[in-house]
Design a protein around this motif. Sequence first.
Motif, short mmCIF file in Angstrom:
data_model
loop_
_atom_site.label_atom_id
_atom_site.label_comp_id
_atom_site.label_asym_id
_atom_site.label_seq_id
_atom_site.Cartn_x
_atom_site.Cartn_y
_atom_site.Cartn_z
N HIS A 1 10.00 -14.63 -3.37
CA HIS A 1 9.92 -14.41 -1.93
C HIS A 1 9.92 -12.91 -1.61
CE1 HIS A 1 10.14 -18.34 0.17
NE2 HIS A 1 10.54 -18.73 -1.02
N GLN A 2 10.61 -12.13 -2.41
CA GLN A 2 10.58 -10.68 -2.19
C GLN A 2 9.18 -10.13 -2.40
OE1 GLN A 2 13.60 -9.01 -4.73
NE2 GLN A 2 15.28 -9.88 -3.54
N ARG A 3 8.47 -10.64 -3.40
CA ARG A 3 7.09 -10.19 -3.63
C ARG A 3 6.18 -10.64 -2.49
NH1 ARG A 3 6.32 -8.14 -8.95
NH2 ARG A 3 4.08 -8.14 -8.59
N TRP A 4 6.38 -11.88 -2.02
CA TRP A 4 5.59 -12.35 -0.88
C TRP A 4 5.87 -11.51 0.36
CZ3 TRP A 4 6.30 -18.43 -1.02
CH2 TRP A 4 5.48 -18.97 -2.00
N ALA A 5 7.13 -11.17 0.57
CA ALA A 5 7.49 -10.35 1.73
C ALA A 5 6.83 -8.98 1.66
CB ALA A 5 9.01 -10.21 1.82
N ALA A 6 6.82 -8.38 0.47
CA ALA A 6 6.21 -7.06 0.31
C ALA A 6 4.71 -7.11 0.63
CB ALA A 6 6.45 -6.55 -1.10
N ALA A 7 4.04 -8.16 0.15
CA ALA A 7 2.60 -8.29 0.42
C ALA A 7 2.35 -8.50 1.92
CB ALA A 7 2.02 -9.45 -0.38
N THR A 8 3.19 -9.32 2.56
CA THR A 8 3.02 -9.58 3.99
C THR A 8 3.30 -8.33 4.81
OG1 THR A 8 3.72 -11.88 3.60
CG2 THR A 8 3.73 -11.09 5.89
N TRP A 9 4.32 -7.58 4.43
CA TRP A 9 4.66 -6.36 5.16
C TRP A 9 3.54 -5.33 5.07
CZ3 TRP A 9 7.15 -4.90 9.08
CH2 TRP A 9 7.48 -3.56 9.29
N ARG A 10 2.86 -5.26 3.95
CA ARG A 10 1.74 -4.32 3.82
C ARG A 10 0.64 -4.63 4.83
NH1 ARG A 10 3.05 -4.61 -1.77
NH2 ARG A 10 1.55 -6.28 -2.16
N THR A 11 0.51 -5.91 5.18
CA THR A 11 -0.48 -6.28 6.19
C THR A 11 0.03 -6.04 7.61
OG1 THR A 11 -1.43 -7.98 4.74
CG2 THR A 11 -1.85 -8.21 7.10
N ILE A 12 1.29 -6.38 7.85
CA ILE A 12 1.83 -6.33 9.21
C ILE A 12 2.21 -4.92 9.66
CG2 ILE A 12 3.85 -7.01 10.59
CD1 ILE A 12 3.66 -9.75 9.35
N GLU A 13 2.72 -4.12 8.77
CA GLU A 13 3.25 -2.80 9.16
C GLU A 13 2.26 -1.97 9.96
OE1 GLU A 13 5.62 1.02 7.23
OE2 GLU A 13 4.31 -0.18 5.96
N PRO A 14 1.00 -1.84 9.52
CA PRO A 14 0.08 -0.99 10.32
C PRO A 14 -0.37 -1.65 11.62
CG PRO A 14 -1.07 -1.95 8.44
CD PRO A 14 0.37 -2.28 8.26
N LEU A 15 -0.08 -2.92 11.81
CA LEU A 15 -0.52 -3.63 13.01
C LEU A 15 0.53 -3.65 14.10
CD1 LEU A 15 -2.02 -6.78 11.24
CD2 LEU A 15 -3.30 -4.81 12.10
N ILE A 16 1.78 -3.73 13.70
CA ILE A 16 2.83 -4.05 14.65
C ILE A 16 3.04 -2.93 15.68
CG2 ILE A 16 4.88 -3.13 13.48
CD1 ILE A 16 4.46 -6.66 14.91
N GLY A 17 2.77 -1.68 15.29
CA GLY A 17 2.97 -0.57 16.21
C GLY A 17 2.01 -0.56 17.36
N ARG A 18 0.85 -1.16 17.21
CA ARG A 18 -0.12 -1.16 18.30
C ARG A 18 -0.25 -2.52 18.97
NH1 ARG A 18 -3.56 -0.44 13.59
NH2 ARG A 18 -4.92 -2.24 13.22
N HIS A 19 0.72 -3.41 18.71
CA HIS A 19 0.67 -4.71 19.35
C HIS A 19 1.93 -4.92 20.18
CE1 HIS A 19 -0.51 -8.90 19.90
NE2 HIS A 19 0.77 -9.17 19.81
N GLY A 20 1.79 -5.27 21.43
CA GLY A 20 2.94 -5.56 22.27
C GLY A 20 3.65 -4.27 22.68
#
Length: 247
Positions: A226-245
Motif C-alpha cells: 500500500h505504501q508503494r501504491w500511495a507513492a505512485a498515486t501521490w506522484r499523479t495527484i501532487e501536481p494537480l491538487i494545487g490548481r484544483h478547488g
Amino acid sequence: MVPRLVIRGVTAGAVLLGAEAAYAVLRPVPRLAEFDPTGVFGDPGHPSLRVAVLGDSSVTAPGVSGPHEIWVSLVCRRIAETRHVTLRSFAVSGSRAADLVSSQLEPALVFDPDLVIVSVGANDVIRGVGIRVFERHLEDLVTALDETGALIVLSGVGDVGTIPRLKPPLRNVMTRRSARFDRVHHDVAARHGAHVVEQRNDNPAVWYSDRGLWSPDLFHVSAAGHQRWAAATWRTIEPLIGRHGPV
C-alpha cells in the motif's frame, strides 16, 4: 486433421487456464479483515477538500492492520498538509467496473466530491470480463463523474500477473490482459480530461521478488504494498491538487 488438432490444443489450453484460475481463487487462504478508510484529515482551518474513492478490495485492504495503512488514507494525509480533507469510501471488495456503476456511483455523486479516485480493473481482468464491456462501464462511470466538475483520478491497472498465487501460464496471460485493461483507463481518461496513476511504471520485478509486499493470502497486498501504491498515486495527484478547488 490439422484444424481438429488445433481445436484440441486450444481446448486443452483453455481447460488448463481454467483449472489454474479456479485453484488460484478457491484454494484455502487465511481470512483477512477488511477496513473502511473513510475519515477526516488535517487542520479545519485549511481550505476544505472532499475526496470520494470508489473501488474494490484494493481500497478495503485485506492484508493491512488498519485503515491508516491503506494507500488512499496515506494519500489523503499528504493532501491534508494544505487542505482539510473529508474522505468518503464507497468501495466494496470484489467489485468490477459494472458494480461501481450500479451501486457506488450514485452515493458518490450525492457526496458531491471535489476529487474522485477510482480504483478498479483487477477483478474484471481476473474474472474474464470482456475488454469492451469493461471500457463501456468505465466510460459510463467517468462520464457521470465528469459532469460534477470534480477532479478525476483513475488507478490504472498494474501487472496482475505479479500476484504470487498465480502460476504460469495463467500468470503470463494475466500480465498481458492487465496491460490491455490499463490502456482502457488511459483511453477513457483522455476523453474526459481525467488522470491515470502510472501503476505499470513501478518495477514488476520488485513485485515478483519481494513477498513482503503481499499479504498472507498471497493475493492482496500488505501495508508495504500500500505504501508503494500511495507513492505512485501521490506522484499523479501532487501536481494537480494545487490548481484544483480552493487554495
